[in-house]
Design a protein around this motif. Sequence first.
Motif, PDB file in Angstrom:
ATOM      1  N   ASN A 428     -19.967 -28.965 -39.525  1.00 17.17           N
ATOM      2  CA  ASN A 428     -18.660 -28.410 -39.158  1.00 17.17           C
ATOM      3  C   ASN A 428     -18.269 -27.290 -40.110  1.00 17.17           C
ATOM      4  O   ASN A 428     -17.823 -26.226 -39.684  1.00 17.17           O
ATOM      5  CB  ASN A 428     -17.574 -29.497 -39.224  1.00 17.17           C
ATOM      6  CG  ASN A 428     -17.536 -30.318 -37.947  1.00 17.17           C
ATOM      7  OD1 ASN A 428     -18.176 -29.952 -36.971  1.00 17.17           O
ATOM      8  ND2 ASN A 428     -16.790 -31.405 -37.952  1.00 17.17           N
ATOM      9  N   LYS A 431     -20.057 -24.304 -39.245  1.00 15.24           N
ATOM     10  CA  LYS A 431     -19.614 -23.745 -37.956  1.00 15.24           C
ATOM     11  C   LYS A 431     -18.316 -22.974 -38.093  1.00 15.24           C
ATOM     12  O   LYS A 431     -18.102 -21.939 -37.475  1.00 15.24           O
ATOM     13  CB  LYS A 431     -19.361 -24.912 -36.974  1.00 15.24           C
ATOM     14  CG  LYS A 431     -20.471 -25.108 -35.994  1.00 15.24           C
ATOM     15  CD  LYS A 431     -20.115 -25.953 -34.794  1.00 15.24           C
ATOM     16  CE  LYS A 431     -19.359 -27.208 -35.022  1.00 15.24           C
ATOM     17  NZ  LYS A 431     -19.341 -28.100 -33.887  1.00 15.24           N
ATOM     18  N   ASP A 458     -14.585 -26.149 -47.690  1.00 12.99           N
ATOM     19  CA  ASP A 458     -15.043 -24.852 -47.166  1.00 12.99           C
ATOM     20  C   ASP A 458     -13.926 -23.818 -47.254  1.00 12.99           C
ATOM     21  O   ASP A 458     -12.759 -24.160 -47.474  1.00 12.99           O
ATOM     22  CB  ASP A 458     -15.549 -24.992 -45.723  1.00 12.99           C
ATOM     23  CG  ASP A 458     -14.476 -25.373 -44.732  1.00 12.99           C
ATOM     24  OD1 ASP A 458     -13.431 -24.695 -44.676  1.00 12.99           O
ATOM     25  OD2 ASP A 458     -14.670 -26.371 -43.996  1.00 12.99           O
ATOM     26  N   ARG A 477     -10.834 -31.044 -29.754  1.00 16.01           N
ATOM     27  CA  ARG A 477     -11.159 -29.793 -30.444  1.00 16.01           C
ATOM     28  C   ARG A 477      -9.860 -29.010 -30.555  1.00 16.01           C
ATOM     29  O   ARG A 477      -9.097 -28.923 -29.590  1.00 16.01           O
ATOM     30  CB  ARG A 477     -12.197 -28.999 -29.652  1.00 16.01           C
ATOM     31  CG  ARG A 477     -13.427 -29.851 -29.279  1.00 16.01           C
ATOM     32  CD  ARG A 477     -14.560 -28.987 -28.736  1.00 16.01           C
ATOM     33  NE  ARG A 477     -15.216 -28.275 -29.825  1.00 16.01           N
ATOM     34  CZ  ARG A 477     -15.687 -27.036 -29.719  1.00 16.01           C
ATOM     35  NH1 ARG A 477     -15.544 -26.374 -28.584  1.00 16.01           N
ATOM     36  NH2 ARG A 477     -16.261 -26.449 -30.737  1.00 16.01           N
ATOM     37  N   LEU A 493     -16.556 -35.586 -35.801  1.00 11.60           N
ATOM     38  CA  LEU A 493     -15.643 -36.234 -36.758  1.00 11.60           C
ATOM     39  C   LEU A 493     -15.340 -37.664 -36.341  1.00 11.60           C
ATOM     40  O   LEU A 493     -15.170 -38.541 -37.194  1.00 11.60           O
ATOM     41  CB  LEU A 493     -14.330 -35.436 -36.865  1.00 11.60           C
ATOM     42  CG  LEU A 493     -14.400 -34.137 -37.678  1.00 11.60           C
ATOM     43  CD1 LEU A 493     -13.020 -33.500 -37.758  1.00 11.60           C
ATOM     44  CD2 LEU A 493     -14.932 -34.410 -39.078  1.00 11.60           C
TER      45      LEU A 493
HETATM   46  P1  ADP Z   1     -16.760 -30.305 -32.853  1.00 12.02           P
HETATM   47  O1  ADP Z   1     -17.075 -29.747 -34.187  1.00 12.02           O
HETATM   48  O2  ADP Z   1     -17.940 -30.630 -32.050  1.00 12.02           O
HETATM   49  O3  ADP Z   1     -15.735 -29.493 -32.124  1.00 12.02           O
HETATM   50  P2  ADP Z   1     -15.707 -32.467 -34.387  1.00 12.02           P
HETATM   51  O4  ADP Z   1     -15.291 -33.846 -33.977  1.00 12.02           O
HETATM   52  O5  ADP Z   1     -16.746 -32.366 -35.413  1.00 12.02           O
HETATM   53  O6  ADP Z   1     -16.052 -31.708 -33.068  1.00 12.02           O
HETATM   54  O7  ADP Z   1     -14.423 -31.721 -34.909  1.00 12.02           O
HETATM   55  C1  ADP Z   1     -13.239 -31.782 -34.129  1.00 12.02           C
HETATM   56  C2  ADP Z   1     -12.392 -30.562 -34.386  1.00 12.02           C
HETATM   57  O8  ADP Z   1     -11.906 -30.575 -35.722  1.00 12.02           O
HETATM   58  C3  ADP Z   1     -13.115 -29.259 -34.277  1.00 12.02           C
HETATM   59  O9  ADP Z   1     -13.241 -28.838 -32.960  1.00 12.02           O
HETATM   60  C4  ADP Z   1     -12.240 -28.344 -35.102  1.00 12.02           C
HETATM   61  O10 ADP Z   1     -11.106 -28.001 -34.336  1.00 12.02           O
HETATM   62  C5  ADP Z   1     -11.791 -29.242 -36.203  1.00 12.02           C
HETATM   63  N1  ADP Z   1     -12.625 -29.125 -37.411  1.00 12.02           N
HETATM   64  C6  ADP Z   1     -13.548 -29.998 -37.860  1.00 12.02           C
HETATM   65  N2  ADP Z   1     -14.073 -29.584 -39.025  1.00 12.02           N
HETATM   66  C7  ADP Z   1     -13.480 -28.414 -39.335  1.00 12.02           C
HETATM   67  C8  ADP Z   1     -13.593 -27.486 -40.407  1.00 12.02           C
HETATM   68  N3  ADP Z   1     -14.445 -27.688 -41.425  1.00 12.02           N
HETATM   69  N4  ADP Z   1     -12.810 -26.376 -40.396  1.00 12.02           N
HETATM   70  C9  ADP Z   1     -11.957 -26.174 -39.366  1.00 12.02           C
HETATM   71  N5  ADP Z   1     -11.794 -27.014 -38.320  1.00 12.02           N
HETATM   72  C10 ADP Z   1     -12.555 -28.118 -38.290  1.00 12.02           C
END
Ligand code: ADP
Length: 529
Positions: A428, A431, A458, A477, A493
């Motif tokens: 994440n 990404k 991050d 999301r 998550l």
């Molecule tokens: P995905 O990454 O597949 O969308 P996740 O369950 O891992 O799903 O994360 C859910 C949501 O949490 C993400 O879509 C994003 O909106 C937010 N998120 C997670 N990690 C981060 C991060 N490191 N920085 C910003 N937003 C994050």
Amino acid sequence: MRGQIHPVNSQRADPRANDNSAVPILLVDDNAGKRLSVKAILSPLGYRVVEAESGGDALRALILEDFAVILMDVRMPIMDGFETAGYVRQRVQSELTPIIFITAQDKAEATNLKAYDLGAADFITSPINPAELRAKVSVFANLYLRAEQLSERARELQASADQLTLLTEAAPIGIFRIDADDNYVYTNPSWTEITGIAFADALGRPLDLVMSPQTRSPIRGELPGTAGSRSTWSCRFEVDQPADMPPRIVQLTAQPLLGEDGAGLGWVGTLADVTADTAAKAAMVAARDVAEATVLMQNNFAASASHELKTPTASILGFIEEVLDNEFLSEDDRKILDIVYRNAQRLSQLIDDLLTLGQADIDPSTMRAEPTALVPLVQALVSSFSAIASAVDVDLAFDPVPDPDVESPVAFADPQRLEQSLTNLISNALKFTPPGGRISIGISCADEGGSVQLTVRDTGMGIEPSAIHNIFDRFYRADSVMRTDIKGSGLGLAIAQRMIAAQNGKLCVTSVVGKGSVFTVTLPAAHSV
Ligand code: ADP
């Protein structure tokens, strides 16, 4: 001057006798000189002396107020002291007012003069002995003050009793009182409303009168009086109602009334109609059971459906790979197949995530926790992600770099699941962090060594406050992410959080939009388990 009443300003007489000024004394004598001398004798006591110069004046004064004592001259023209006393006694308000007769004869003679028949409290002979007069008047004045205090107290008590009665009568809850044998002695209107029984019908009848036959027998042995209980007693039962009426559930709470010697005098209690409450609770329990069953069904479904999807998807990927290996494939067909391949890969990833999530949800006991050294685990992760990180121009590092001389923190965790959770967090971070950003992973001890913490920090896009509470929900999301073309399933998550929770750990996040996010994993330290 006939018909005039002259109060004496007693405040000057004795500054200590402020309270005494509330004590009114009626002095009846036709001789102004004698009145003056009596007032002078009484003045040190500070009483309020009201003068009357005839029997008629005295009776008029008595209409206006009550007196602590009447000092009555026996010899007066027109209406003498005894005759006046006779009239005084005829009035109900003054029939008990003490009278001290002032007589020129000696006391024995005065007694013969039927004075005692008139309820005279005492006699004093003239010329007056000041000390004797003051002593006698003081006795009655003190009695008067005491009686005034008592009646004031009685008035206060009556006022609070009246208020209490009003409150009880108007209370929206049933209130009752029973005697030591559990028989009703009082019920309020709300009690009647709840039970349908008028107070007159309840009076003297047993407490369980209100209970339906089904609830009566199991409770009977526990009734407060029967059980000899001395503490609060409470029970819930169904009210005895006509068969065609819907059942009514009530909550009864009773408190013992104890005498000064600790003996039970009975009970006071309240009766509340909890029918709606009980029905709502039952409905809530039923709804929760249904919801839990649905979630379980959903999870089972997701897990088994994912399992069924896994095999065909793997086979699709395998066949596409084979076709892509064909060197005679046209460029256009290759492009189309590449798209099909990437989508099949996404599908396969989604199925993997669903399967993992299903396992985490269905059986957290599958975690195999053991002492897990964190530094090597994180080092391995950092090196496995380093190629991807540099491809997207993001700096990924251990921060601070662990000192080999310092003992590395050891968590009590399932190493595989922990690695999987951290993989999701690092993916994440990669990404959601634009090129030129930084991801740092830290390890520390917390709770005085009772737990260990791993942070994935991050410098990415951050998470808006409105989304931060939802990001651990399945398939969630953030809106800001949905507006980008960053791909994802919204499961990473959810999986990480459930896995960490199943290892008795916690996953938390703090984030600032535009600045970055910090995900913190807290796990029990190995030695503390
Ligand atoms: P995905 O990454 O597949 O969308 P996740 O369950 O891992 O799903 O994360 C859910 C949501 O949490 C993400 O879509 C994003 O909106 C937010 N998120 C997670 N990690 C981060 C991060 N490191 N920085 C910003 N937003 C994050």
